[in-house]
Design a protein around this motif. Structure first.
Motif, PDB file in Angstrom:
ATOM      1  N   TRP A  21       1.062  -1.078  -0.285  1.00 29.90           N
ATOM      2  CA  TRP A  21       0.380  -0.518  -0.061  1.00 29.90           C
ATOM      3  C   TRP A  21       1.153   0.886   0.114  1.00 29.90           C
ATOM      4  CZ3 TRP A  21      -4.716   1.020  -0.829  1.00 29.90           C
ATOM      5  CH2 TRP A  21      -5.755  -0.155  -1.585  1.00 29.90           C
ATOM      6  N   ASN A  22       2.611   1.120   1.030  1.00 33.67           N
ATOM      7  CA  ASN A  22       3.258   3.039  -0.066  1.00 33.67           C
ATOM      8  C   ASN A  22       3.877   2.777  -0.977  1.00 33.67           C
ATOM      9  OD1 ASN A  22       2.613   3.731   3.295  1.00 33.67           O
ATOM     10  ND2 ASN A  22       3.781   2.387   4.085  1.00 33.67           N
ATOM     11  N   GLY A  23       3.109   1.250  -1.989  1.00 38.20           N
ATOM     12  CA  GLY A  23       3.756   1.492  -3.389  1.00 38.20           C
ATOM     13  C   GLY A  23       4.990   1.042  -4.021  1.00 38.20           C
ATOM     14  N   ASP A  24       4.427  -1.000  -3.020  1.00 42.17           N
ATOM     15  CA  ASP A  24       5.989  -1.453  -3.495  1.00 42.17           C
ATOM     16  C   ASP A  24       4.697  -2.669  -4.324  1.00 42.17           C
ATOM     17  OD1 ASP A  24       8.035  -3.397  -4.131  1.00 42.17           O
ATOM     18  OD2 ASP A  24       8.610  -3.505  -1.932  1.00 42.17           O
ATOM     19  N   LEU A  25       4.866  -2.189  -5.422  1.00 44.74           N
ATOM     20  CA  LEU A  25       3.305  -2.775  -6.628  1.00 44.74           C
ATOM     21  C   LEU A  25       3.926  -4.296  -6.414  1.00 44.74           C
ATOM     22  CD1 LEU A  25       2.198   0.193  -8.272  1.00 44.74           C
ATOM     23  CD2 LEU A  25       1.930  -0.698  -6.105  1.00 44.74           C
ATOM     24  N   GLY A  26       5.314  -4.373  -6.331  1.00 42.44           N
ATOM     25  CA  GLY A  26       5.790  -5.634  -6.931  1.00 42.44           C
ATOM     26  C   GLY A  26       5.113  -6.557  -6.055  1.00 42.44           C
ATOM     27  N   LEU A  57      -4.927  -4.692  -8.544  1.00 36.88           N
ATOM     28  CA  LEU A  57      -4.939  -4.436  -6.718  1.00 36.88           C
ATOM     29  C   LEU A  57      -3.695  -3.041  -6.958  1.00 36.88           C
ATOM     30  CD1 LEU A  57      -5.528  -3.965  -4.017  1.00 36.88           C
ATOM     31  CD2 LEU A  57      -3.767  -5.692  -3.385  1.00 36.88           C
ATOM     32  N   ALA A  58      -2.559  -3.936  -7.683  1.00 31.80           N
ATOM     33  CA  ALA A  58      -1.530  -3.010  -8.269  1.00 31.80           C
ATOM     34  C   ALA A  58      -1.681  -1.375  -8.919  1.00 31.80           C
ATOM     35  CB  ALA A  58      -0.374  -3.617  -9.009  1.00 31.80           C
ATOM     36  N   GLY A  59      -2.511  -1.936  -9.469  1.00 31.91           N
ATOM     37  CA  GLY A  59      -3.661  -0.715 -10.647  1.00 31.91           C
ATOM     38  C   GLY A  59      -4.234   0.126  -9.048  1.00 31.91           C
ATOM     39  N   ILE A  60      -5.351   0.029  -8.620  1.00 30.87           N
ATOM     40  CA  ILE A  60      -5.224   0.353  -7.768  1.00 30.87           C
ATOM     41  C   ILE A  60      -4.626   1.340  -6.488  1.00 30.87           C
ATOM     42  CG2 ILE A  60      -6.944  -1.074  -6.064  1.00 30.87           C
ATOM     43  CD1 ILE A  60      -8.914   0.803  -6.877  1.00 30.87           C
ATOM     44  N   VAL A  61      -3.562   0.382  -5.894  1.00 28.16           N
ATOM     45  CA  VAL A  61      -3.591   0.922  -5.330  1.00 28.16           C
ATOM     46  C   VAL A  61      -1.913   2.375  -6.115  1.00 28.16           C
ATOM     47  CG1 VAL A  61      -0.753   0.510  -4.163  1.00 28.16           C
ATOM     48  CG2 VAL A  61      -2.361  -0.956  -3.644  1.00 28.16           C
ATOM     49  N   ALA A  62      -1.241   2.137  -7.550  1.00 25.97           N
ATOM     50  CA  ALA A  62      -1.193   2.584  -8.462  1.00 25.97           C
ATOM     51  C   ALA A  62      -1.911   4.029  -7.683  1.00 25.97           C
ATOM     52  CB  ALA A  62      -0.636   2.418  -9.504  1.00 25.97           C
ATOM     53  N   ALA A  63      -3.007   3.649  -8.128  1.00 23.75           N
ATOM     54  CA  ALA A  63      -4.220   5.267  -8.830  1.00 23.75           C
ATOM     55  C   ALA A  63      -4.171   6.138  -7.491  1.00 23.75           C
ATOM     56  CB  ALA A  63      -5.330   4.835  -9.214  1.00 23.75           C
ATOM     57  N   HIS A  65      -1.954   6.623  -5.011  1.00 21.70           N
ATOM     58  CA  HIS A  65      -0.662   6.756  -4.213  1.00 21.70           C
ATOM     59  C   HIS A  65      -0.716   8.328  -5.836  1.00 21.70           C
ATOM     60  CE1 HIS A  65       1.977   4.861  -1.957  1.00 21.70           C
ATOM     61  NE2 HIS A  65       0.829   4.077  -1.920  1.00 21.70           N
ATOM     62  N   ALA A  66      -1.237   8.467  -7.056  1.00 23.36           N
ATOM     63  CA  ALA A  66      -1.796   8.830  -8.052  1.00 23.36           C
ATOM     64  C   ALA A  66      -2.549  10.952  -7.670  1.00 23.36           C
ATOM     65  CB  ALA A  66      -1.758   9.008  -9.319  1.00 23.36           C
ATOM     66  N   SER A  67      -3.441  10.141  -6.756  1.00 22.51           N
ATOM     67  CA  SER A  67      -4.456  11.074  -6.450  1.00 22.51           C
ATOM     68  C   SER A  67      -4.762  11.388  -4.999  1.00 22.51           C
ATOM     69  CB  SER A  67      -6.560  10.481  -6.552  1.00 22.51           C
ATOM     70  OG  SER A  67      -5.793   9.728  -6.185  1.00 22.51           O
ATOM     71  N   ARG A  68      -3.755  11.141  -3.828  1.00 23.60           N
ATOM     72  CA  ARG A  68      -3.326  11.680  -2.798  1.00 23.60           C
ATOM     73  C   ARG A  68      -1.937  11.901  -2.202  1.00 23.60           C
ATOM     74  NH1 ARG A  68      -7.220   7.937  -3.338  1.00 23.60           N
ATOM     75  NH2 ARG A  68      -9.046   8.557  -2.459  1.00 23.60           N
ATOM     76  N   THR A  69      -1.388  13.458  -2.459  1.00 25.38           N
ATOM     77  CA  THR A  69       0.410  13.725  -1.722  1.00 25.38           C
ATOM     78  C   THR A  69       0.709  12.873  -0.945  1.00 25.38           C
ATOM     79  OG1 THR A  69      -0.287  15.855  -3.403  1.00 25.38           O
ATOM     80  CG2 THR A  69       1.658  15.584  -1.791  1.00 25.38           C
ATOM     81  N   GLY A  70       1.548  12.489  -1.196  1.00 28.08           N
ATOM     82  CA  GLY A  70       2.099  12.097   0.837  1.00 28.08           C
ATOM     83  C   GLY A  70       1.802  10.620   0.907  1.00 28.08           C
ATOM     84  N   LEU A  71       1.035   9.825   0.595  1.00 27.27           N
ATOM     85  CA  LEU A  71       0.120   8.700   0.740  1.00 27.27           C
ATOM     86  C   LEU A  71       0.984   7.858   1.431  1.00 27.27           C
ATOM     87  CD1 LEU A  71      -2.475   7.524   1.326  1.00 27.27           C
ATOM     88  CD2 LEU A  71      -2.284   6.779  -0.826  1.00 27.27           C
ATOM     89  N   VAL A  72       0.825   7.631   3.222  1.00 24.58           N
ATOM     90  CA  VAL A  72       1.486   6.749   3.609  1.00 24.58           C
ATOM     91  C   VAL A  72       0.616   5.610   4.863  1.00 24.58           C
ATOM     92  CG1 VAL A  72       3.709   6.370   5.273  1.00 24.58           C
ATOM     93  CG2 VAL A  72       3.211   8.004   3.800  1.00 24.58           C
ATOM     94  N   PHE A  73       0.697   4.838   4.550  1.00 23.53           N
ATOM     95  CA  PHE A  73       0.270   3.924   5.587  1.00 23.53           C
ATOM     96  C   PHE A  73       1.223   2.859   6.324  1.00 23.53           C
ATOM     97  CE2 PHE A  73      -1.961   3.969   1.462  1.00 23.53           C
ATOM     98  CZ  PHE A  73      -3.335   3.701   2.158  1.00 23.53           C
ATOM     99  N   ALA A  74       1.048   3.378   7.555  1.00 23.72           N
ATOM    100  CA  ALA A  74       1.599   2.679   8.907  1.00 23.72           C
ATOM    101  C   ALA A  74       0.659   2.074   9.887  1.00 23.72           C
ATOM    102  CB  ALA A  74       2.122   4.172   9.621  1.00 23.72           C
ATOM    103  N   ALA A  75       1.375   0.313   9.384  1.00 16.91           N
ATOM    104  CA  ALA A  75       1.037  -0.494  10.968  1.00 16.91           C
ATOM    105  C   ALA A  75       1.114  -0.219  12.054  1.00 16.91           C
ATOM    106  CB  ALA A  75       1.281  -2.143  10.481  1.00 16.91           C
ATOM    107  N   GLU A  76      -0.291  -0.440  12.772  1.00 18.30           N
ATOM    108  CA  GLU A  76      -0.130   0.544  14.242  1.00 18.30           C
ATOM    109  C   GLU A  76      -0.680  -0.582  14.905  1.00 18.30           C
ATOM    110  OE1 GLU A  76      -0.982   5.386  14.253  1.00 18.30           O
ATOM    111  OE2 GLU A  76      -2.748   4.130  14.631  1.00 18.30           O
ATOM    112  N   GLY A  77      -0.351  -0.095  16.877  1.00 14.17           N
ATOM    113  CA  GLY A  77      -0.877  -1.280  17.206  1.00 14.17           C
ATOM    114  C   GLY A  77      -0.190  -3.182  16.980  1.00 14.17           C
ATOM    115  N   THR A  78      -1.037  -3.639  17.828  1.00 19.29           N
ATOM    116  CA  THR A  78      -0.600  -5.081  17.537  1.00 19.29           C
ATOM    117  C   THR A  78      -1.286  -5.626  17.012  1.00 19.29           C
ATOM    118  OG1 THR A  78       0.592  -5.067  20.613  1.00 19.29           O
ATOM    119  CG2 THR A  78      -0.019  -6.792  19.604  1.00 19.29           C
TER     120      THR A  78
END
Length: 142
Positions: A21-26, A57-63, A65-78
């Protein structure tokens, strides 16, 4: 694999899901089953209903990122990991809260929390349930 190995596998799989989800589409072709189901409950997520392949899925994740500047996902909690060996590969469920953040066109930082639940079979993700706080939502941790 023992319980510790299953926990490490599940946590690592969620970390790879986050990296995807952070852009490592492979990673889509490595962690997703050839056919899977996405179940996204948040408003505006209807596009996910028809996603069935790693390439889609890779295509929609890329889209995203293209539509949201600085998009970052982070796992939280346990992570909650309920995996067991089945036919030589992990199977079961992994769930974990996450934080998604991006910057709007007006320069405002937006942060939203959610929870993803990954169903795993043969060591690959075959189904995902995702719920986020939505457009007017809050974050779990302040």
């Amino acid at each position: 694999m023992g319980d510790h190995d299953m926990r490490a596998y599940g946590t690592g799989l969620f970390d790879r899901w986050t990296a995807l989800w952070n852009g490592d589409l492979g990673l889509a072709g490595e962690i997703m089953a050839p056919g899977f189901t996405l179940r996204y409950a948040q408003a505006g997520a209807e596009a996910f209903d028809e996603i069935r392949t790693p390439q889609q899925l890779a295509g929609i994740v890329a889209a995203w990122h293209a539509s949201r500047t600085g998009l970052v996902f982070a796992a939280e909690g346990t992570a909650v990991v309920d995996l067991a060996p089945a036919g030589g590969a992990p199977a079961g469920l992994v769930a974990r809260p996450y934080l998604a953040s991006f910057v709007t066109a007006e320069g405002e930082k937006v942060a939203r929390s959610g929870v993803d639940i990954l169903r795993v079979a043969d060591g690959l993700i075959v189904e995902v349930w995702s719920v986020s706080s939505g457009a007017a939502g809050r974050t779990f941790y302040r």
